[in-house]
Design a protein around this motif. Structure first.
Motif, PDB file in Angstrom:
ATOM      1  N   ARG A 135      -8.638   3.173 -10.465  1.00 38.71           N
ATOM      2  CA  ARG A 135      -7.735   2.135 -10.972  1.00 38.71           C
ATOM      3  C   ARG A 135      -6.442   2.091 -10.155  1.00 38.71           C
ATOM      4  N   LEU A 136      -5.950   3.252  -9.763  1.00 42.79           N
ATOM      5  CA  LEU A 136      -4.773   3.286  -8.893  1.00 42.79           C
ATOM      6  C   LEU A 136      -5.079   2.675  -7.530  1.00 42.79           C
ATOM      7  N   ASP A 137      -6.266   2.969  -7.025  1.00 45.35           N
ATOM      8  CA  ASP A 137      -6.654   2.436  -5.723  1.00 45.35           C
ATOM      9  C   ASP A 137      -6.683   0.911  -5.740  1.00 45.35           C
ATOM     10  N   LEU A 138      -7.109   0.350  -6.843  1.00 42.97           N
ATOM     11  CA  LEU A 138      -7.148  -1.100  -6.960  1.00 42.97           C
ATOM     12  C   LEU A 138      -5.746  -1.712  -6.931  1.00 42.97           C
ATOM     13  N   THR A 139      -4.735  -0.916  -7.261  1.00 37.13           N
ATOM     14  CA  THR A 139      -3.359  -1.399  -7.203  1.00 37.13           C
ATOM     15  C   THR A 139      -2.709  -1.100  -5.852  1.00 37.13           C
ATOM     16  N   GLY A 140      -3.466  -0.453  -4.956  1.00 35.41           N
ATOM     17  CA  GLY A 140      -2.934  -0.151  -3.627  1.00 35.41           C
ATOM     18  C   GLY A 140      -2.246   1.190  -3.517  1.00 35.41           C
ATOM     19  N   ILE A 141      -2.527   2.106  -4.454  1.00 32.68           N
ATOM     20  CA  ILE A 141      -1.910   3.432  -4.442  1.00 32.68           C
ATOM     21  C   ILE A 141      -2.990   4.486  -4.220  1.00 32.68           C
ATOM     22  N   SER A 142      -2.784   5.330  -3.225  1.00 31.18           N
ATOM     23  CA  SER A 142      -3.760   6.364  -2.890  1.00 31.18           C
ATOM     24  C   SER A 142      -3.243   7.745  -3.262  1.00 31.18           C
ATOM     25  N   ILE A 143      -3.932   8.384  -4.225  1.00 32.91           N
ATOM     26  CA  ILE A 143      -3.751   9.802  -4.522  1.00 32.91           C
ATOM     27  C   ILE A 143      -5.148  10.407  -4.539  1.00 32.91           C
TER      28      ILE A 143
ATOM     29  N   MET B 123       0.844  -1.199   0.000  1.00 35.36           N
ATOM     30  CA  MET B 123       0.000   0.000   0.000  1.00 35.36           C
ATOM     31  C   MET B 123       0.883   1.253   0.000  1.00 35.36           C
ATOM     32  N   ILE B 124       0.592   2.160  -0.913  1.00 37.82           N
ATOM     33  CA  ILE B 124       1.370   3.395  -1.030  1.00 37.82           C
ATOM     34  C   ILE B 124       0.439   4.584  -0.836  1.00 37.82           C
ATOM     35  N   TYR B 125       0.786   5.448   0.112  1.00 33.72           N
ATOM     36  CA  TYR B 125      -0.059   6.599   0.448  1.00 33.72           C
ATOM     37  C   TYR B 125       0.597   7.874  -0.053  1.00 33.72           C
ATOM     38  N   LEU B 126      -0.052   8.552  -0.995  1.00 29.74           N
ATOM     39  CA  LEU B 126       0.451   9.799  -1.566  1.00 29.74           C
ATOM     40  C   LEU B 126      -0.657  10.844  -1.609  1.00 29.74           C
ATOM     41  N   ASP B 127      -1.388  10.945  -0.501  1.00 28.21           N
ATOM     42  CA  ASP B 127      -2.456  11.936  -0.358  1.00 28.21           C
ATOM     43  C   ASP B 127      -2.232  12.749   0.922  1.00 28.21           C
ATOM     44  N   ASN B 128      -0.981  13.168   1.124  1.00 28.59           N
ATOM     45  CA  ASN B 128      -0.609  13.814   2.372  1.00 28.59           C
ATOM     46  C   ASN B 128      -1.151  15.224   2.523  1.00 28.59           C
TER      47      ASN B 128
END
Length: 371
Positions: free
Chosen positions: A305-313, A1-6
């Protein structure tokens, strides 16, 4: 999981979390109580307030502790306007402010007869001259954000403060996106009211503060005499202490943190060099926020689609019931018909993001955009 919505919220730092737990467990008295437990709590409260004041190079009595940036903005705008309407009922702000600024101002117009001038950007930027030209004899308040929460654009705060120095209007700055990112000293910048929120600099949610150099504020919360009779309600002591810890920690390492996110931002843009993209408000930008549009790609679909890959923007604009509303910030920049409103996404970094995070995001974006 990658979080990039800081820019929406940041993870709590270990130091802030430890303070939160420690104060919750050991200092549970009410700071207004006279017994030993209350006195101990009051001491923690005073120290936290002093820490915040020291960070701003001001005195503790100029810090009002709040439930976050929204309350701080509301108290600054509504509180000052209603308490000082005998001086005039004109306010100046920008069209790209956060809704916690725009909605209180709309209420003042609708319910209290104030007139608000909403300045639009010129060539995607603002100048102090725009604010100077908008001033009238009855202008009592000017409000401008330090950095835009959607694009990261940095407004010329010092220049605006200087432009107001010979006018009666007080200067409010929504600094929610910038406090903790680099030193901010309101008295050096000509700022009269400054809002901040703890969860934007690795503190807990539900706590913030308002710097004010005036006590002539209409109270929004009535009840007890907390905050020197300016804001009733028992203080959220553990969160306040944790916020102070987070602020102190963030500013202690602000230069290395800034260099880190600048590197991450540049790395991402280099990795996406082959991709057709457009950077919104690229100049005078806070490195922590990158708002980019991918022509022909609907942001809502790309986010999912990004969320489904575990990336949050995020899109940076408001989201209601799963639907992304058009960004009022991008509307102010490009008009209501621009395709950029539906193609732009916000990527926002923190000190906890890594090169691997950025490389994974870039690789995933290139794959998704090529499908």
């Amino acid at each position: 999981m990658i979080y990039l919505d800081n820019a929406a919220t940041t993870p709590m730092s270990d130091a802030a979390l430890q303070t939160l737990l420690s104060v919750s467990q050991t200092t549970y008295g009410n700071p207004s109580s006279l017994h030993s437990h209350g006195r101990k709590a009051s001491q923690v409260l005073r120290q936290a307030r002093q820490t915040v004041a020291t960070a701003l190079l001001t005195s503790p009595n100029r810090i009002i502790l709040t439930s976050g940036g929204t309350e701080a903005n509301n108290l600054a705008l509504i509180g000052y306007a209603l308490a000082n309407q005998d001086k005039g009922k004109h306010i100046v702000t920008t069209a790209i402010e956060h809704h916690s600024v725009l909605h209180p101002l709309e209420m003042l117009e609708r319910e209290h007869g104030f007139e608000v001038t909403y300045l639009k950007p010129v060539s995607s930027r603002y100048t102090a001259q725009q604010f100077r030209d908008a001033l009238r004899p009855d202008t009592i308040l000017v409000s401008a954000m330090y950095a835009n929460n959607e694009t990261g654009y940095l407004l010329p705060i010092a220049d605006i403060g200087q432009a107001l120095s010979q006018h009666q209007a007080v200067f409010h700055v929504d600094a929610v996106q910038t406090v903790g990112k680099f030193p901010i000293h309101p008295e050096e910048l000509g700022i009269d009211l400054l809002s901040a929120s703890g969860h934007k600099f690795h503190g807990p949610k539900g706590v913030g503060f308002l710097y004010t150099n005036t006590n002539r504020l209409h109270r929004l919360l009535l009840g007890g005499n907390q905050e020197d009779k300016r804001r009733a309600s028992t203080e959220n002591l553990a969160s306040i202490a944790a916020m102070a810890t987070a602020l102190e920690e963030s500013l202690a390492y602000w230069e290395s943190n800034l260099n880190h996110v600048q590197h991450l931002r540049q790395r991402l843009l280099e990795k996406l060099a082959s991709v057709d993209l457009f950077i919104n408000q690229e100049q005078d930008n806070l490195p922590y926020v990158l708002n980019i549009a991918f022509p022909g790609q609907l942001n809502e679909q790309l986010l999912m689609r990004l969320d489904l890959t575990g990336i949050s923007i995020s899109s940076g604009s408001a989201c209601t019931a799963g639907n992304i509303e058009p960004s009022h910030v991008l509307e102010a920049l490009y008009g209501t018909q621009s395709s950029l409103l539906k193609e732009s996404v916000r990527i926002s970094f923190s000190k906890y993001n890594t090169i691997d995070d950025i490389d994974t995001l870039a690789t995933t974006l290139i794959t998704l955009l090529g499908e």
